[in-house]
Design a protein around this motif. Structure first.
Motif, PDB file in Angstrom:
ATOM      1  N   GLY A  50       0.810  -1.221   0.000  1.00 27.98           N
ATOM      2  CA  GLY A  50       0.000   0.000   0.000  1.00 27.98           C
ATOM      3  C   GLY A  50       0.834   1.256   0.000  1.00 27.98           C
ATOM      4  N   LYS A  51       2.158   1.098  -0.214  1.00 21.36           N
ATOM      5  CA  LYS A  51       3.080   2.240  -0.287  1.00 21.36           C
ATOM      6  C   LYS A  51       2.986   3.108   0.975  1.00 21.36           C
ATOM      7  CE  LYS A  51       2.865   2.323  -5.335  1.00 21.36           C
ATOM      8  NZ  LYS A  51       4.069   1.473  -5.447  1.00 21.36           N
ATOM      9  N   GLY A  52       2.872   2.452   2.127  1.00 23.86           N
ATOM     10  CA  GLY A  52       2.870   3.159   3.404  1.00 23.86           C
ATOM     11  C   GLY A  52       1.500   3.581   3.894  1.00 23.86           C
ATOM     12  N   ALA A  53       0.470   3.435   3.090  1.00 23.09           N
ATOM     13  CA  ALA A  53      -0.879   3.829   3.509  1.00 23.09           C
ATOM     14  C   ALA A  53      -1.362   2.926   4.644  1.00 23.09           C
ATOM     15  CB  ALA A  53      -1.848   3.757   2.332  1.00 23.09           C
ATOM     16  N   THR A  54      -2.264   3.428   5.467  1.00 23.44           N
ATOM     17  CA  THR A  54      -2.792   2.648   6.584  1.00 23.44           C
ATOM     18  C   THR A  54      -4.218   2.183   6.333  1.00 23.44           C
ATOM     19  OG1 THR A  54      -3.445   4.699   7.712  1.00 23.44           O
ATOM     20  CG2 THR A  54      -1.300   3.754   8.268  1.00 23.44           C
ATOM     21  N   SER A  55      -4.726   2.376   5.116  1.00 20.18           N
ATOM     22  CA  SER A  55      -6.034   1.844   4.714  1.00 20.18           C
ATOM     23  C   SER A  55      -6.067   1.779   3.194  1.00 20.18           C
ATOM     24  CB  SER A  55      -7.169   2.723   5.241  1.00 20.18           C
ATOM     25  OG  SER A  55      -8.432   2.184   4.921  1.00 20.18           O
ATOM     26  N   TYR A  56      -6.306   0.571   2.652  1.00 22.01           N
ATOM     27  CA  TYR A  56      -6.351   0.433   1.198  1.00 22.01           C
ATOM     28  C   TYR A  56      -6.980  -0.904   0.825  1.00 22.01           C
ATOM     29  CZ  TYR A  56      -1.871  -1.989   2.126  1.00 22.01           C
ATOM     30  OH  TYR A  56      -0.885  -2.803   2.618  1.00 22.01           O
ATOM     31  N   GLU A  57      -7.347  -1.026  -0.452  1.00 21.34           N
ATOM     32  CA  GLU A  57      -7.971  -2.255  -0.928  1.00 21.34           C
ATOM     33  C   GLU A  57      -6.942  -3.378  -0.998  1.00 21.34           C
ATOM     34  OE1 GLU A  57     -10.288  -4.084  -4.856  1.00 21.34           O
ATOM     35  OE2 GLU A  57     -10.271  -1.897  -4.524  1.00 21.34           O
ATOM     36  N   VAL A  58      -7.353  -4.559  -0.525  1.00 19.61           N
ATOM     37  CA  VAL A  58      -6.437  -5.699  -0.544  1.00 19.61           C
ATOM     38  C   VAL A  58      -6.917  -6.840  -1.429  1.00 19.61           C
ATOM     39  CG1 VAL A  58      -5.361  -5.223   1.677  1.00 19.61           C
ATOM     40  CG2 VAL A  58      -7.489  -6.536   1.614  1.00 19.61           C
ATOM     41  N   ALA A  59      -8.252  -6.966  -1.634  1.00 12.88           N
ATOM     42  CA  ALA A  59      -8.747  -8.050  -2.489  1.00 12.88           C
ATOM     43  C   ALA A  59     -10.223  -7.870  -2.767  1.00 12.88           C
ATOM     44  CB  ALA A  59      -8.515  -9.418  -1.842  1.00 12.88           C
ATOM     45  N   ASN A  60     -10.599  -7.816  -4.047  1.00 15.50           N
ATOM     46  CA  ASN A  60     -12.010  -7.847  -4.462  1.00 15.50           C
ATOM     47  C   ASN A  60     -12.887  -6.845  -3.699  1.00 15.50           C
ATOM     48  OD1 ASN A  60     -11.523 -10.096  -6.253  1.00 15.50           O
ATOM     49  ND2 ASN A  60     -11.501 -11.413  -4.438  1.00 15.50           N
ATOM     50  N   GLY A  61     -12.398  -5.636  -3.572  1.00 16.66           N
ATOM     51  CA  GLY A  61     -13.171  -4.590  -2.916  1.00 16.66           C
ATOM     52  C   GLY A  61     -13.069  -4.578  -1.412  1.00 16.66           C
ATOM     53  N   SER A  62     -12.355  -5.536  -0.821  1.00 21.94           N
ATOM     54  CA  SER A  62     -12.148  -5.554   0.625  1.00 21.94           C
ATOM     55  C   SER A  62     -11.112  -4.498   1.006  1.00 21.94           C
ATOM     56  CB  SER A  62     -11.672  -6.932   1.083  1.00 21.94           C
ATOM     57  OG  SER A  62     -11.306  -6.916   2.447  1.00 21.94           O
TER      58      SER A  62
END
Length: 280
Positions: A50-62
């Motif tokens: 996530g390039k350092g982000a603390t919230s991002y999509e990981v799989a199929n909209g999750s």
């Protein structure tokens, strides 16, 4: 513990830490070495950069979101665990986007060990678990209440019970509580296939504040309560008893309030069948 790797890395930089003000990495180890930051925890948990982000999509909209970090010592080893929560995956089916008070989120964790505080890369990744329980409402986790400190209890068998202070809001009422977790060192698990290293054991209520709903007493009596969580030994088992001692006021009837006292103390015991704390 799933995903065991031998990987070490440097402590988080000030620039990275500043980008994650909600990381809640409480209680740095005694060596004062900065623990892994939220972006690092998410990367090791979900194997998605996530390039350092603390919230991002990981799989199929999750969407995965870093939630809380806790450093602790157990049997001479310094650990740091980062907890995160993620929403359900979506496949465009009817009802998948519907959320309500019963729509919880999945909890995950990644744990690290402090190997050499003076080294360039002092932390080693110990392992992760994709799911250790579910909690929250409306497809969001309860917020961590940073005005209260997390509490620890060490059991006679060598486990760590952790109470994370939380806060949620619904219908004008702010609810305070504690999310309860237990850490079992991997080498002390009885069944590797069934027993988790970290497990979520439910939440206990620790207070309410209806000041945003009472309209200065015009709608209902205004009340506010807080609760002190106390661990005590359980003669019937290894897991401690939990007692919440309340103070403040509560509604006792139409236009009436009363002071909370000894009669309102709530006790919780660990139930092995449900693997959660329940009211005694």
């Amino acid at each position: 513990m799933a995903g065991l790797l031998v990987a070490t890395f440097a402590a988080s930089s000030p620039a990275t830490a500043a980008a994650a003000p909600q990381a809640h990495a409480a209680h740095a180890p005694r060596a004062a070495v900065a623990p892994p930051d939220g972006g690092t925890v998410l990367y090791f948990t979900h194997d998605v950069d996530g390039k350092g982000a603390t919230s991002y999509e990981v799989a199929n909209g999750s969407i995965a979101t870093y939630w809380f970090g806790h450093a602790f010592e157990l049997d001479g080893t310094q650990y740091f665990t980062g907890f995160s929560w993620d929403t359900r995956e979506r496949y465009g089916k009817p009802g998948e986007d519907d959320v309500g008070p019963g729509t919880q989120v999945n909890l995950a964790e990644a744990t690290f060990i402090l190997t050499d505080p003076s080294a360039e890369r002092p932390w080693k990744f110990r392992g992760m678990e994709h799911t250790i329980g579910e909690f929250g409402a409306y497809e969001r986790a309860d917020e961590v209440d940073t005005t209260r400190k997390p509490l620890e209890h060490r059991t006679s068998s060598g486990k760590l019970v952790l109470a994370v202070p939380t806060e949620s809001f619904d219908n004008g009422i702010t609810v305070s509580g504690y999310a309860i977790f237990v850490f079992t060192p991997p080498e002390k698990r009885l069944d590797d296939a069934k027993d988790k290293v970290w497990a979520f054991l439910g939440s206990v209520l620790a207070g309410e504040d209806n000041s945003l709903a009472c309209a200065d007493g015009d709608v209902m009596p205004c009340t506010r309560s807080t609760g002190e969580l106390v661990f005590s030994e359980n003669g019937n088992g290894d897991m401690p008893l939990l007692t919440v001692k309340p103070s403040g006021t509560t509604i006792s009837g139409p236009d009436k309030t009363r002071q909370l006292g000894a009669a309102d103390v709530a006790a919780y015991a660990y139930d092995a069948a449900s693997k959660a704390y329940v009211v005694r």
